[in-house]
Write an enzyme that holds these catalytic residues in place. Structure first.
Site, mmCIF file in Angstrom:
data_model
loop_
_atom_site.group_PDB
_atom_site.id
_atom_site.type_symbol
_atom_site.label_atom_id
_atom_site.label_comp_id
_atom_site.label_asym_id
_atom_site.label_seq_id
_atom_site.Cartn_x
_atom_site.Cartn_y
_atom_site.Cartn_z
ATOM 1 N N LYS A 78 0.857 -1.192 0.000
ATOM 2 C CA LYS A 78 0.000 0.000 0.000
ATOM 3 C C LYS A 78 0.894 1.242 0.000
ATOM 4 O O LYS A 78 1.971 1.239 0.618
ATOM 5 C CB LYS A 78 -0.866 -0.063 1.271
ATOM 6 C CG LYS A 78 -1.982 0.959 1.386
ATOM 7 C CD LYS A 78 -2.759 0.700 2.694
ATOM 8 C CE LYS A 78 -3.928 1.649 2.861
ATOM 9 N NZ LYS A 78 -4.692 1.374 4.117
ATOM 10 N N SER A 153 -9.736 1.166 3.344
ATOM 11 C CA SER A 153 -8.907 2.017 2.500
ATOM 12 C C SER A 153 -7.856 1.235 1.697
ATOM 13 O O SER A 153 -7.328 1.774 0.719
ATOM 14 C CB SER A 153 -8.183 3.041 3.379
ATOM 15 O OG SER A 153 -7.269 2.383 4.239
ATOM 16 N N SER A 177 -9.755 -1.529 7.343
ATOM 17 C CA SER A 177 -9.191 -1.198 6.028
ATOM 18 C C SER A 177 -8.462 -2.326 5.311
ATOM 19 O O SER A 177 -8.156 -2.201 4.135
ATOM 20 C CB SER A 177 -8.246 -0.004 6.148
ATOM 21 O OG SER A 177 -8.995 1.186 6.201
#
Lengths: 485, 476
Positions: A78, A153, A177
């Site tokens: 990420k 997310s 997330s």
């Protein structure tokens, strides 16, 4: 051969046997990204050159025979993880082209094990969102239905694994997330116990809740990835100095005799019928596997979303103060003096959701409101933590849905932040309690969208929920299905 | 003392600790290095960096707390103080707010005006320093973050001081304590010991405090005194003019001797303090506190009492010597080799301090070690040399580093105690000064000093002055 049907361990076997080189594997991976990412937008940055260089080193290591666990295997992280020499944007314009002078501890551990980092994955800006729609790099699409969100997310982390771009990724989980996007994309995602994985070098959203978590196509790969990144780090005072077990060792221990709790507050009337059906079927599977299922209660569940957003936003308002245009990142200055520069930079650099959370968090910490909001939320957090503590004296782990609905349409909840916040209702309490939880595929909705099952374990009992997840995975074949792309 | 108003002063002192590394990272704290050369992701406030507490800072805070009679908080908490400024890289300062490491202490001071008085210390907390702004000639500014994350203790007093004299007495004592403890270099010029003063006035007998102003930029004891006195006069003028004192921060300008308003209360900050989630609570066990307590050096006040009481130095000597720890340790080392404290203090305060002052040296750099000095004093005591010759010997030791005995031997400075030799010189002196002899015999006994001086001169200082005196008395 379609490399993206392989698991990490299968890739490793082929690499060690010389049937495949890391360069070949990495090239295939980069091609797969090129072929699919115009539809998905899962990557913010693909670092082809660096990846191929790392693959060449890996091939040398493989040739000498001293190749650690992930040698030569393409992995992506990420864009919230700082990576040396490759830009780290955190999905924000304010960090556009920001290059970190150091690697996050989790990234350094991947590299130590020989992983080839192929790129940085898309995400909600500063991890604030549940749909991966709040990114300066654009919306991420769900590989199962390109008109739907992948969750957030860590939407890029889940979409990239689901679509076979990479075999495994790292995400972060502050309120769900990792688990919610894993659920929406039909992959396995784990949020470790707070303190299990170092946060050093992970851009902070809400420091007391943030935790690094792996996403993979199956439980064993997820266990392997966790083993690589877990462990005490002297650079993170909140990481915990407790031994890391070999998560693969007893993965097939089964669930016979285990006691599974079903918290009644998670099985509410408004639950999507497809999800209810899939989770009910999963409960039956566990019973068939020899586990005992009992109803339990987590009485303060109703307060968790409000509690979470107060604490997360308060911490975020402070964590994001450093993006001020002085030392790095975006700077906008039309010569109105210092305050003007701050205002212009932050107005231009942050997206709407980030601004909303900074403002709400600032308010919650303000003199005169602190006691009513932030302090009250901390007290509620203690009660929620106590709920879990109590329930874990009765059962081995909990079983719940991950999200109240399957993946929703892009744009559907953008203008209704409260609805968006409620999509994290089943994942948030574990972050507040600090314990571990994971999402694994347990079915599909009528319109072919993946549904995730959540297992919530005792603090530092990651091995136990991984074993339970593995037992379920062996008994079903939900993780074998892949989206057509 | 003003006849109409009572002055109320509270002090906030920032003590910069002398730890080798910063409070939350491993960067060096050395002063005067190249701009931004002592920085890392943590003290630069880069995304993703996290603080790790330096245990030495906690230990130093415990030392300061114990030395100022504070209670040590078993579990204290770091908090974030949020505000924007370019010298503050994270946009917040890590400090302590609700649960500081030390609370409820006090110091006893003595002033000529009032005698003894006990002043309260509200709290001592640990925090990080900010960086420094450098203003460029083109009107822009740059930031040097070498100082960012340097450890500080903030010592907050109760508003117990009633005059600038008391404020200075408190500050001097606190300064002496932190330097004695070895936790601060005490350098006011470099900002290692910085003071802010909260000053207000109220009519005598009024219970509520008046509106205070906060005085900043006070980097010498003299300026602090001036600034407080200026502020008291200013507030009296404001009230006498029928106006109200405004709560504000004022910057003292030592050149002009006045202070100027920095910012008004309309810009008062809401720092939005909350516990820092990146740091664990600081747990201090009773064992740790005991260990630190045992390691504390004897402090100046204790030394002062001991010097005056147990070893019988006059108050003045005891005060001078106990005021500086290295000096006190030097003195004590001399006494250890030559157990006559008064003689030792005479020499330390006379010859040693005088020579150091001439050469602009610190006591730690004194070439005459305590042992070498004691060697001189022992030779005076056993009458090998006179006090006068001893001064010459001391100078030679300073230059060469040799022992007193080596120098006495080498230069032939041994005192003459042979009665015959001294008698011969006495006879010569009497023969050479018939007028003075007549005057002496006529009753001017003061002239004895003159005769002894002549004998000493003729013997090149080597004659035993006591024997010369006796022989002269006999012969005259």
């Amino acid at each position: 051969m379609k490399f993206h049907d392989l698991s990490i361990q299968e890739m490793r076997q082929k690499l060690l046997a010389g049937e495949l080189t890391s360069i070949e594997l990495t090239q295939q991976c980069l091609q797969r990204i090129k072929a699919t990412d115009s539809q998905l937008n899962a990557f913010i940055t693909v670092c082809e050159e660096e990846a191929l260089a790392a693959a060449a080193v890996a091939d040398q290591q493989l040739a000498t025979g001293s190749a650690p666990l992930l040698t030569g295997i393409p992995i992506a992280v990420k864009d919230i993880f700082n990576t040396l020499d490759v830009r780290t944007t955190c999905g924000s314009k304010i960090l556009d082209n920001y290059i970190s002078p150091y690697d996050a501890t989790a990234v350094a551990k991947l590299r130590e094990q020989g992983a080839v980092i192929v790129g940085k994955l898309n995400m909600d800006e500063f991890a604030m969102g549940s749909s991966s729609e709040n990114s300066a790099a654009g919306v991420v699409h769900n590989p199962w239905d390109l008109e739907r969100v992948p969750g957030g997310s860590s939407g890029g982390s889940a979409a990239a694994v689901a679509s076979g771009q990479v075999v495994a990724t790292l995400g972060t989980d502050t309120g769900g997330s990792v688990r919610q996007p894993a659920s929406h994309c039909g992959v396995v995602g784990l949020k470790p116990t707070y303190g299990r994985v170092s946060r050093y070098g992970v851009i902070a959203y809400a420091s007391s809740l943030d935790q690094v978590g792996p996403v993979a196509g199956n439980v064993a790969d997820c266990a392997l990835m966790l083993g690589v990144v877990a462990g005490y780090d002297p650079a993170d005072s909140t990481s915990v100095d407790c031994p890391v077990p070999d998560y693969l060792e007893n993965l097939n221990a089964g669930v016979a005799g285990k006691k599974i709790g079903l918290p009644k507050e998670y099985f509410i009337d408004g639950l999507d019928p497809d999800i209810k059906k899939a989770v009910d079927a999963a409960i039956e599977t566990y019973q068939q596997l020899g586990a005992e299922v009992v109803s339990v209660t987590l009485p303060h569940t109703d307060y968790s979303v409000a509690c979470y957003y107060l604490i997360a936003m308060a911490e975020a308002s402070s964590n994001l103060a450093r993006y001020d245009g002085v030392r790095f990142g975006l700077r906008q200055d039309s010569g109105d003096g210092l305050i003007g520069m701050y205002q212009q930079t932050r107005s231009a650099g942050f997206g709407d959701e980030v601004k909303r959370r900074i403002m709400l968090g600032t308010y919650a910490l303000s003199s005169g409101y602190y006691e009513a909001y932030y302090l009250k939320a901390q007290k509620v957090r203690t009660l929620i933590r106590q709920d879990f503590h109590d329930v874990f004296s009765q059962v081995d782990f909990l079983l719940t849905p991950v999200a109240p609905t399957p993946a929703f349409k892009i744009g559907e909840k953008v203008n209704d932040p409260l609805q968006m916040y409620l999509s994290d209702i089943f994942t948030i309490p574990t972050n507040l309690a600090g314990t571990c939880a994971m999402s694994l595929p347990c079915g599909f909705s009528k319109n072919e969208l993946p549904i995730g099952l959540q297992l919530i374990g005792k603090p530092f009992a990651e091995a136990e929920i991984l074993q339970a997840a593995y037992a379920f995975e062996q008994a079903t074949d939900w993780n074998k299905r892949v989206p057509e792309l | 003392m003003n006849s109409r108003y009572e002055v109320v002063i509270g002090l906030e002192v920032h003590v910069q600790l002398t730890t080798r590394t910063k409070i939350f990272c491993g960067c060096s704290t050395e002063f005067g290095q190249g701009v931004n050369s002592q920085t890392c992701p943590v003290c630069l406030g880069l995304p993703g960096a996290l603080p790790v507490l330096n245990r030495q800072v906690v230990e130093d805070a415990i030392k300061a707390g114990l030395a100022t009679n504070c209670q040590i908080t078993p579990r204290s908490i770091f908090a974030r103080k949020n505000y924007f400024y370019p010298d503050l890289p994270k946009g917040y300062q890590i400090s302590q707010f609700e649960l500081p490491i030390c609370e409820h202490g006090w110091l006893d001071i003595e002033t000529e005006e009032l005698g003894g008085k006990r002043l309260g210390i509200t709290r001592i907390h640990m925090e990080e320093d900010a960086g420094k702004l450098l203003h460029n000639s083109d009107n822009s500014s740059s930031v040097d973050l070498n100082r960012a994350c340097t450890p500080l203790l903030e010592v907050v007093s109760e508003p117990d001081m009633r005059s600038s004299e008391e404020a200075i007495a408190y500050l001097k004592q606190l300064h002496q304590i932190v330097v004695y403890l070895g936790i601060c270099d005490g350098n006011l010029d470099e900002g290692s010991f910085r003071c802010d003063a909260n000053v207000s006035i109220r009519p005598w007998g009024q219970k509520e405090l008046g509106t205070r102003s906060e005085l900043k930029n006070l980097n010498s004891f003299r300026y602090i005194k001036q600034a407080i006195e200026y502020e008291v006069e200013r507030q009296i003028d404001v009230i006498d003019a029928g106006e109200k004192v405004v709560q504000e921060t004022r910057l003292f300008d030592p050149d002009a001797g006045v202070s100027r308003s920095m910012r008004g209360k309309e810009e008062a900050h809401d720092y939005r303090y909350f516990p820092d989630p990146d740091l664990l609570p600081v747990d201090v066990s009773a064992d740790w506190i005991e260990q630190v307590r045992k390691s504390l050096p004897e402090l100046s006040t204790a030394k002062l009492q001991r010097y005056q009481g147990e070893i019988g130095l006059p108050a003045y000597d005891a005060g001078v010597i106990s005021s500086d720890r290295p000096l006190a340790e030097y003195f004590e080392a001399v006494v250890k080799h030559y157990n006559n404290p008064k003689i030792c203090s005479n020499w330390v305060m006379g010859e040693v301090l005088g020579a150091l002052k001439d050469k602009k040296l610190e006591i730690s750099a004194c070439p005459v070690t305590p042992e070498l000095l004691a060697g001189v004093l022992i030779r005076i005591d056993d009458k090998t040399i006179s006090g006068k010759i001893a001064k010459t010997v001391f100078e030679k030791i300073w230059q060469t580093g040799n022992t007193a005995d080596q120098i006495i031997e080498e230069k032939g400075l041994k005192q003459v105690t042979d009665t015959g030799a001294i008698e011969a010189i006495v006879d010569e002196v009497i023969a050479a000064n018939p007028d003075q002899v007549a005057e002496y015999r006529g009753g001017k006994e003061k002239l004895m000093g003159f005769f002894v001086g002549q004998v000493m001169k003729a013997s090149k200082g080597k004659a035993n002055p006591g024997m010369a005196n006796q022989l002269l008395k006999k012969k005259l």
